[in-house]
Design a protein around this motif. Structure first.
Motif, PDB file in Angstrom:
ATOM      1  N   THR A 270       0.872  -1.104  -0.041  1.00  0.00           N
ATOM      2  CA  THR A 270       0.026  -0.005  -0.020  1.00  0.00           C
ATOM      3  C   THR A 270       0.900   1.295   0.012  1.00  0.00           C
ATOM      4  O   THR A 270       1.853   1.140   0.805  1.00  0.00           O
ATOM      5  CB  THR A 270      -1.017   0.045   1.243  1.00  0.00           C
ATOM      6  N   VAL A 271       0.573   2.270  -0.967  1.00  0.00           N
ATOM      7  CA  VAL A 271       1.320   3.432  -0.893  1.00  0.00           C
ATOM      8  C   VAL A 271       0.467   4.694  -0.750  1.00  0.00           C
ATOM      9  O   VAL A 271      -0.613   4.635  -1.284  1.00  0.00           O
ATOM     10  CB  VAL A 271       2.100   3.306  -2.312  1.00  0.00           C
ATOM     11  N   HIS A 272       0.936   5.466   0.054  1.00  0.00           N
ATOM     12  CA  HIS A 272       0.322   6.727   0.548  1.00  0.00           C
ATOM     13  C   HIS A 272       0.649   8.004   0.011  1.00  0.00           C
ATOM     14  O   HIS A 272       2.021   8.270   0.010  1.00  0.00           O
ATOM     15  CB  HIS A 272      -0.173   6.746   2.136  1.00  0.00           C
ATOM     16  N   LEU A 273       0.011   8.882  -0.456  1.00  0.00           N
ATOM     17  CA  LEU A 273       0.521  10.236  -0.756  1.00  0.00           C
ATOM     18  C   LEU A 273       0.223  11.124   0.208  1.00  0.00           C
ATOM     19  O   LEU A 273      -0.683  11.603   0.561  1.00  0.00           O
ATOM     20  CB  LEU A 273      -0.366  10.683  -2.279  1.00  0.00           C
ATOM     21  N   GLN A 274       1.262  11.200   1.036  1.00  0.00           N
ATOM     22  CA  GLN A 274       1.274  11.971   2.357  1.00  0.00           C
ATOM     23  C   GLN A 274       2.729  12.222   2.943  1.00  0.00           C
ATOM     24  O   GLN A 274       3.642  11.851   2.437  1.00  0.00           O
ATOM     25  CB  GLN A 274       0.515  11.060   3.310  1.00  0.00           C
ATOM     26  N   ASP A 275       2.586  13.280   3.697  1.00  0.00           N
ATOM     27  CA  ASP A 275       3.934  13.614   4.411  1.00  0.00           C
ATOM     28  C   ASP A 275       4.113  12.570   5.580  1.00  0.00           C
ATOM     29  O   ASP A 275       3.257  12.231   6.299  1.00  0.00           O
ATOM     30  CB  ASP A 275       3.471  15.115   5.195  1.00  0.00           C
ATOM     31  N   TYR A 276       5.436  12.458   5.780  1.00  0.00           N
ATOM     32  CA  TYR A 276       5.839  11.312   6.701  1.00  0.00           C
ATOM     33  C   TYR A 276       5.249  11.908   8.113  1.00  0.00           C
ATOM     34  O   TYR A 276       5.080  10.915   8.944  1.00  0.00           O
ATOM     35  CB  TYR A 276       7.240  11.189   6.824  1.00  0.00           C
ATOM     36  N   ARG A 277       5.141  13.185   8.355  1.00  0.00           N
ATOM     37  CA  ARG A 277       4.641  13.459   9.915  1.00  0.00           C
ATOM     38  C   ARG A 277       3.277  13.043  10.105  1.00  0.00           C
ATOM     39  O   ARG A 277       2.931  12.990  11.264  1.00  0.00           O
ATOM     40  CB  ARG A 277       4.943  15.069   9.862  1.00  0.00           C
ATOM     41  N   GLU A 278       2.581  12.416   9.171  1.00  0.00           N
ATOM     42  CA  GLU A 278       1.142  12.020   9.363  1.00  0.00           C
ATOM     43  C   GLU A 278       0.980  10.647  10.035  1.00  0.00           C
ATOM     44  O   GLU A 278       0.058  10.369  10.329  1.00  0.00           O
ATOM     45  CB  GLU A 278       0.180  12.603   8.252  1.00  0.00           C
ATOM     46  N   LEU A 279       2.378   9.975   9.805  1.00  0.00           N
ATOM     47  CA  LEU A 279       2.305   8.659  10.138  1.00  0.00           C
ATOM     48  C   LEU A 279       2.136   8.416  11.657  1.00  0.00           C
ATOM     49  O   LEU A 279       2.699   8.942  12.298  1.00  0.00           O
ATOM     50  CB  LEU A 279       3.571   7.983   9.587  1.00  0.00           C
ATOM     51  N   ASN A 280       0.997   7.279  11.704  1.00  0.00           N
ATOM     52  CA  ASN A 280       0.850   7.038  13.158  1.00  0.00           C
ATOM     53  C   ASN A 280       0.223   5.577  13.380  1.00  0.00           C
ATOM     54  O   ASN A 280      -0.932   5.180  13.637  1.00  0.00           O
ATOM     55  CB  ASN A 280      -0.131   7.696  13.945  1.00  0.00           C
ATOM     56  N   GLU A 281       1.033   4.514  12.958  1.00  0.00           N
ATOM     57  CA  GLU A 281       0.632   3.239  12.966  1.00  0.00           C
ATOM     58  C   GLU A 281       1.776   2.136  13.192  1.00  0.00           C
ATOM     59  O   GLU A 281       3.090   2.672  12.713  1.00  0.00           O
ATOM     60  CB  GLU A 281      -0.151   2.554  11.677  1.00  0.00           C
ATOM     61  N   PRO A 282       1.724   1.118  13.670  1.00  0.00           N
ATOM     62  CA  PRO A 282       2.923   0.361  14.261  1.00  0.00           C
ATOM     63  C   PRO A 282       3.389  -0.483  13.266  1.00  0.00           C
ATOM     64  O   PRO A 282       2.834  -1.212  12.193  1.00  0.00           O
ATOM     65  CB  PRO A 282       2.085  -0.514  15.453  1.00  0.00           C
ATOM     66  N   PHE A 283       4.647  -0.622  12.966  1.00  0.00           N
ATOM     67  CA  PHE A 283       5.314  -1.505  12.100  1.00  0.00           C
ATOM     68  C   PHE A 283       6.583  -2.197  12.751  1.00  0.00           C
ATOM     69  O   PHE A 283       7.163  -1.684  13.694  1.00  0.00           O
ATOM     70  CB  PHE A 283       6.157  -0.392  10.961  1.00  0.00           C
ATOM     71  N   ASP A 284       7.092  -3.229  12.253  1.00  0.00           N
ATOM     72  CA  ASP A 284       8.120  -4.165  12.782  1.00  0.00           C
ATOM     73  C   ASP A 284       9.398  -3.379  12.472  1.00  0.00           C
ATOM     74  O   ASP A 284      10.429  -3.624  13.180  1.00  0.00           O
ATOM     75  CB  ASP A 284       8.151  -5.494  12.277  1.00  0.00           C
ATOM     76  N   ARG A 285       9.448  -2.971  11.131  1.00  0.00           N
ATOM     77  CA  ARG A 285      10.525  -2.393  10.812  1.00  0.00           C
ATOM     78  C   ARG A 285      10.231  -1.260   9.762  1.00  0.00           C
ATOM     79  O   ARG A 285       9.189  -0.959   9.229  1.00  0.00           O
ATOM     80  CB  ARG A 285      11.322  -3.277   9.834  1.00  0.00           C
ATOM     81  N   ILE A 286      11.223  -0.228   9.813  1.00  0.00           N
ATOM     82  CA  ILE A 286      10.913   1.003   9.061  1.00  0.00           C
ATOM     83  C   ILE A 286      12.382   1.196   8.167  1.00  0.00           C
ATOM     84  O   ILE A 286      13.636   1.073   8.784  1.00  0.00           O
ATOM     85  CB  ILE A 286      10.883   2.258   9.926  1.00  0.00           C
ATOM     86  N   ALA A 287      12.233   1.513   6.889  1.00  0.00           N
ATOM     87  CA  ALA A 287      13.245   1.906   6.048  1.00  0.00           C
ATOM     88  C   ALA A 287      13.080   3.326   5.612  1.00  0.00           C
ATOM     89  O   ALA A 287      11.893   3.648   5.332  1.00  0.00           O
ATOM     90  CB  ALA A 287      13.679   1.191   5.145  1.00  0.00           C
TER      91      ALA A 287
ATOM     92  N   PHE B  62      11.393  13.527  12.542  1.00  0.00           N
ATOM     93  CA  PHE B  62      11.463  12.279  11.855  1.00  0.00           C
ATOM     94  C   PHE B  62      11.774  11.192  12.624  1.00  0.00           C
ATOM     95  O   PHE B  62      11.235  10.284  12.605  1.00  0.00           O
ATOM     96  CB  PHE B  62      12.646  12.504  10.723  1.00  0.00           C
ATOM     97  N   MET B  63      12.848  11.555  13.695  1.00  0.00           N
ATOM     98  CA  MET B  63      13.132  10.499  14.592  1.00  0.00           C
ATOM     99  C   MET B  63      11.803  10.010  15.525  1.00  0.00           C
ATOM    100  O   MET B  63      11.603   8.943  15.994  1.00  0.00           O
ATOM    101  CB  MET B  63      14.253  10.761  15.438  1.00  0.00           C
ATOM    102  N   GLU B  64      11.210  10.931  15.848  1.00  0.00           N
ATOM    103  CA  GLU B  64      10.086  11.154  16.814  1.00  0.00           C
ATOM    104  C   GLU B  64       8.978  10.080  16.210  1.00  0.00           C
ATOM    105  O   GLU B  64       8.466   9.178  16.901  1.00  0.00           O
ATOM    106  CB  GLU B  64       9.369  12.336  17.181  1.00  0.00           C
ATOM    107  N   VAL B  65       8.728  10.411  14.918  1.00  0.00           N
ATOM    108  CA  VAL B  65       7.619   9.749  14.108  1.00  0.00           C
ATOM    109  C   VAL B  65       8.066   8.233  13.953  1.00  0.00           C
ATOM    110  O   VAL B  65       7.565   7.318  14.234  1.00  0.00           O
ATOM    111  CB  VAL B  65       7.462  10.142  12.676  1.00  0.00           C
ATOM    112  N   SER B  66       9.401   8.023  13.777  1.00  0.00           N
ATOM    113  CA  SER B  66      10.032   6.639  13.858  1.00  0.00           C
ATOM    114  C   SER B  66       9.945   6.083  14.947  1.00  0.00           C
ATOM    115  O   SER B  66       9.549   4.877  14.950  1.00  0.00           O
ATOM    116  CB  SER B  66      11.618   6.723  13.304  1.00  0.00           C
ATOM    117  N   LYS B  67      10.133   6.500  16.100  1.00  0.00           N
ATOM    118  CA  LYS B  67      10.012   5.998  17.216  1.00  0.00           C
ATOM    119  C   LYS B  67       8.514   5.585  17.447  1.00  0.00           C
ATOM    120  O   LYS B  67       8.473   4.451  18.047  1.00  0.00           O
ATOM    121  CB  LYS B  67      10.457   6.754  18.195  1.00  0.00           C
TER     122      LYS B  67
END
Length: 381
Positions: A216-233, A249-254
């Motif tokens: 799934t691909v979203h057209l969005q800014d990364y700062r809007e992300l808020n769901e859990p993932f096992d891994r991020i690249a 960026f690091m806060e969103v990743s965490k």
């Protein structure tokens, strides 16, 4: 070789008086109107004064106009950088881009989609002609590779192995491009993938090419992300984040990483904080900013743990030269659509960047960052 390049290089050099730039270029063994591949062929003498006055911007814009040519731009720029000729032209002009990047958030949410519209939406056909078969627009890994396709697949597999992907995991790709990583991970490692991009062209391409995979691909800014993932690249996207947003960026990743999660950050880097080359920002990557290692470390402090840092910057020189070869070979297909000025701009961009990596002014880093792990992450190169 494209006809525009041939016409420019074969144009006669002008008769001219000696300029003090002759002596400066001589320090790098460059001659004006010389006969070696890295010697500049001058077609308008006033261009030298413009280059002195406007430096990087003047050099790039006078080339785009056809005021001068060099058979091997990468060798020409390499010699300039290796000899540090820029020290002759230090001036007050350099302070304003730095102050601007410190005071203004050039990568705010309002500006987030500008680079997609300006750069990445040029057309999927154009990028398909320049890149590898998976449309991977980031540095390849040439340790054992002989071709661009091999180098890019080796890079994708290296990322997947570093992330310790296992079937059933969920992978987030921040800045997924044309989907090369998520496509590879879904096919080879049987993981579910989510990508985010600011390019409509890229999103449409991924949706069509990987329609049969759990992507799934979203057209969005990364700062809007808020769901859990096992891994991020994040591969080749952090250069668009900017110093004002490194921490975000690091806060969103965490926030999005599950316990024991791993983030792989693949980014161009430089030795110290500095503004983007003004020509590159104006014509290639608006609002871009290459991070320094100190900025990444500070942004991740007390949020994520650095497990490993891998530098293979010289591989970007090889990657850019491979892209340039493809660009030159396929240019006749796009000449009528984009025109001579675009051709000269794009050629200058690719070879300028290749020279910067060759002289080690820029690096290519893969940072491994983890969240709440009690064990270390295995180092894989």
């Amino acid at each position: 070789m494209a006809s525009e390049q041939q016409d420019a290089i074969e144009a006669p050099a002008i008769g001219r008086s000696r300029h003090f730039v002759d002596d400066i270029l001589a320090e790098a063994d460059i001659r004006i109107n010389g006969d070696r591949p890295w010697d500049i062929q001058l077609h308008r003498e006033e261009a030298l004064d413009e280059i002195v006055a406007r430096q990087s911007m003047g050099l790039g814009e006078t080339y785009m106009r056809g005021d001068w040519d060099v058979q091997a731009i990468d060798q020409f720029i390499y010699r300039i950088l290796d000899s540090d000729l820029g020290r002759h032209f230090k001036s007050w002009r350099h302070i304003f881009p730095y102050i601007r990047s410190c005071l203004l958030n050039l990568q705010s949410r309002r500006r987030a989609f500008e680079v997609g519209e300006h750069h990445y939406d040029l057309g999927n056909e154009f990028y398909a002609a320049m890149l590898d078969s998976r449309l991977t627009y980031s540095c390849g890994y040439w340790k054992e590779a002989q071709t661009l396709d091999e180098a890019q697949e080796a890079k994708l597999d290296l990322i997947c192995r570093k992330l310790q992907l296992e079937p059933g995991m969920k992978l987030l790709d921040i800045g997924c491009g044309w989907g090369s990583l998520i496509g590879y991970a879904a096919q080879k490692y049987q993981v579910e993938c989510v990508g985010v991009t600011v390019s409509r062209e890229q999103r449409a391409y991924v949706a069509e090419r990987y329609a049969n995979l759990p992507i799934t691909v979203h057209l969005q800014d990364y700062r809007e992300l808020n769901e859990p993932f096992d891994r991020i690249a994040s591969v080749g996207m952090f250069e668009h984040v900017g110093r004002k947003n490194h921490r975000a960026f690091m806060e969103v990743s965490k926030r999005c990483l599950k316990k024991d999660g791993i983030l792989l950050l693949h980014t161009i880097g430089k030795s110290k904080p500095a503004p983007t080359d003004p020509w590159v920002e104006k014509y290639i990557f608006p609002n871009g900013e290459i991070p320094a290692a100190s900025q990444i470390t500070l942004a991740a402090q007390e949020l994520l743990t650095c497990e490993d840092l891998h530098n293979f910057g010289p591989d970007y020189d090889k990657t850019l030269m491979a892209w340039h070869d493809n660009f030159e070979r396929n240019w006749p297909r796009f000449a009528d659509r984009y025109g001579r000025r675009f051709y000269r701009m794009w050629r200058y961009y690719l070879l300028l960047c290749a020279a910067s990596f060759r002289v080690r002014r820029m690096q290519l880093w893969q940072w491994m960052l983890s969240k709440n792990r009690t064990d270390s992450v295995e180092r894989i190169c």
